[in-house]
Design a protein around this motif. Structure first.
Motif, mmCIF file in Angstrom:
data_model
loop_
_atom_site.group_PDB
_atom_site.id
_atom_site.type_symbol
_atom_site.label_atom_id
_atom_site.label_comp_id
_atom_site.label_asym_id
_atom_site.label_seq_id
_atom_site.Cartn_x
_atom_site.Cartn_y
_atom_site.Cartn_z
ATOM 1 N N GLY A 120 0.790 -1.292 0.005
ATOM 2 C CA GLY A 120 0.009 0.049 -0.076
ATOM 3 C C GLY A 120 0.805 1.155 0.033
ATOM 4 N N ASP A 121 2.042 1.426 -0.350
ATOM 5 C CA ASP A 121 2.865 2.609 -0.259
ATOM 6 C C ASP A 121 2.645 3.322 -1.707
ATOM 7 N N PRO A 122 2.322 4.378 -1.253
ATOM 8 C CA PRO A 122 1.665 5.298 -2.924
ATOM 9 C C PRO A 122 2.871 5.735 -3.532
ATOM 10 N N SER A 123 3.933 5.872 -3.068
ATOM 11 C CA SER A 123 5.087 6.166 -3.854
ATOM 12 C C SER A 123 5.481 5.094 -4.771
ATOM 13 N N ALA A 124 5.369 3.739 -4.051
ATOM 14 C CA ALA A 124 5.937 2.561 -4.872
ATOM 15 C C ALA A 124 4.882 2.216 -6.108
ATOM 16 N N GLN A 125 3.562 2.582 -5.525
ATOM 17 C CA GLN A 125 2.401 2.177 -6.484
ATOM 18 C C GLN A 125 2.482 3.266 -7.763
ATOM 19 N N ASN A 126 2.698 4.487 -7.466
ATOM 20 C CA ASN A 126 2.833 5.669 -8.464
ATOM 21 C C ASN A 126 4.000 5.023 -9.556
ATOM 22 N N MET A 127 5.291 4.754 -8.856
ATOM 23 C CA MET A 127 6.411 4.670 -9.574
ATOM 24 C C MET A 127 6.132 3.043 -10.339
ATOM 25 N N LEU A 128 5.411 2.142 -9.918
ATOM 26 C CA LEU A 128 5.301 0.894 -10.592
ATOM 27 C C LEU A 128 4.299 1.448 -11.756
ATOM 28 N N GLY A 129 3.242 2.079 -11.612
ATOM 29 C CA GLY A 129 2.199 2.735 -12.705
ATOM 30 C C GLY A 129 3.356 3.223 -13.777
ATOM 31 N N GLN A 136 9.083 -0.517 -18.974
ATOM 32 C CA GLN A 136 10.590 -0.533 -18.527
ATOM 33 C C GLN A 136 10.902 -1.841 -17.708
ATOM 34 N N GLY A 137 11.547 -2.674 -18.497
ATOM 35 C CA GLY A 137 11.993 -4.222 -17.786
ATOM 36 C C GLY A 137 10.575 -5.000 -17.694
ATOM 37 N N VAL A 138 9.597 -4.524 -18.512
ATOM 38 C CA VAL A 138 8.418 -5.406 -18.295
ATOM 39 C C VAL A 138 7.546 -5.054 -19.531
ATOM 40 N N GLU A 139 6.557 -6.025 -19.822
ATOM 41 C CA GLU A 139 5.745 -5.632 -20.974
ATOM 42 C C GLU A 139 4.875 -4.457 -20.685
ATOM 43 N N GLN A 140 4.828 -3.466 -21.734
ATOM 44 C CA GLN A 140 3.985 -2.191 -21.629
ATOM 45 C C GLN A 140 2.542 -2.669 -21.396
ATOM 46 N N ASN A 141 1.942 -2.121 -20.320
ATOM 47 C CA ASN A 141 0.440 -2.529 -19.969
ATOM 48 C C ASN A 141 -0.004 -1.327 -19.541
ATOM 49 N N HIS A 142 -0.898 -0.531 -20.090
ATOM 50 C CA HIS A 142 -1.535 0.636 -19.582
ATOM 51 C C HIS A 142 -2.385 0.435 -18.783
ATOM 52 N N GLU A 143 -3.226 -0.807 -18.781
ATOM 53 C CA GLU A 143 -4.328 -1.123 -17.802
ATOM 54 C C GLU A 143 -3.605 -1.157 -16.256
#
Length: 215
Positions: A120-129, A136-143
């Protein structure tokens, strides 16, 4: 409020030392002093107190109360992250993403950001988004990007609120909705996010999702 914490810290209580460091960095009950904050955080961090380790990492990252050192920042963040401290997991993930204090590694960035985001860390969630949006290092997924942005936005992260506003404004991932776009941009704007403030001003000028108001 600082006196009881100071007495307790003399007994070597890591939690009290961490609190006293926070008092010093905020200037709460004592004169603001970054050097003293670092002193008390280090005492707590060396006893394994995860919050103090995270704060000490931030001090090294920002060069506040101590000479700036990205390697030391990563060292303390890692110790806290390995104990499950979500904010440190977010900081460590960002360090791996940017290659600051550690060799750039998208896989490690994704690993630590996921751990922090799932707690639930919002900074991590935003960066992961952002990572999913850029691929970046993962298949692009806008959803997936919007999923994590929305979780962070609902916790008040201004950057994530802008991203959700953009999604509603463009209508590429969700149904286009100017009212929803303006809603999220306004939340970010009220937190001082300059780009959101400009966007909200533009919305009021044109009447996009809000009643037109030149004032």
């Amino acid at each position: 409020h600082a006196v009881p914490a100071r007495r307790s810290s003399g007994l070597g209580l890591a939690e009290a030392q961490n609190i006293l460091g926070t008092y010093y960095v905020l200037g709460q009950g004592v004169e603001q002093d970054d050097n003293q904050a670092v002193h008390w955080w280090r005492l707590a961090a060396e006893q394994g107190f995860s919050a103090a380790q995270a704060f000490l990492g931030c001090a090294y990252s920002d060069g506040e109360g101590v000479q700036q050192d990205d390697n030391q920042a990563v060292h303390w963040w890692r110790l806290a992250a390995e104990q499950g401290f979500s904010a440190a997991q977010a900081f460590l993930g960002c360090a791996y993403s940017d290659g600051e204090g550690v060799q750039q590694d998208d896989e490690q960035a994704l690993h630590w950001l996921h751990l922090g985001a799932e707690q639930g860390d919002p900074s991590a969630q935003n960066m992961l988004g952002s990572i999913y949006a850029a691929g970046q290092g993962v298949e692009q997924n806008h959803e997936q990007a919007l999923h994590w942005y929305r979780l962070a936005a609902e916790q008040g992260d201004a950057h994530a609120q802008c991203h959700v506003g953009i999604a509603y404004g463009n209508g590429n991932i969700v149904e286009q909705d100017d009212m929803q776009a303006s809603y999220w941009f306004l939340l970010a704007a009220e937190q001082g996010e300059a780009s959101a403030q400009a966007t909200v001003g533009n919305a009021y000028f044109h009447g996009w999702g809000v009643e037109r108001s030149y004032e």
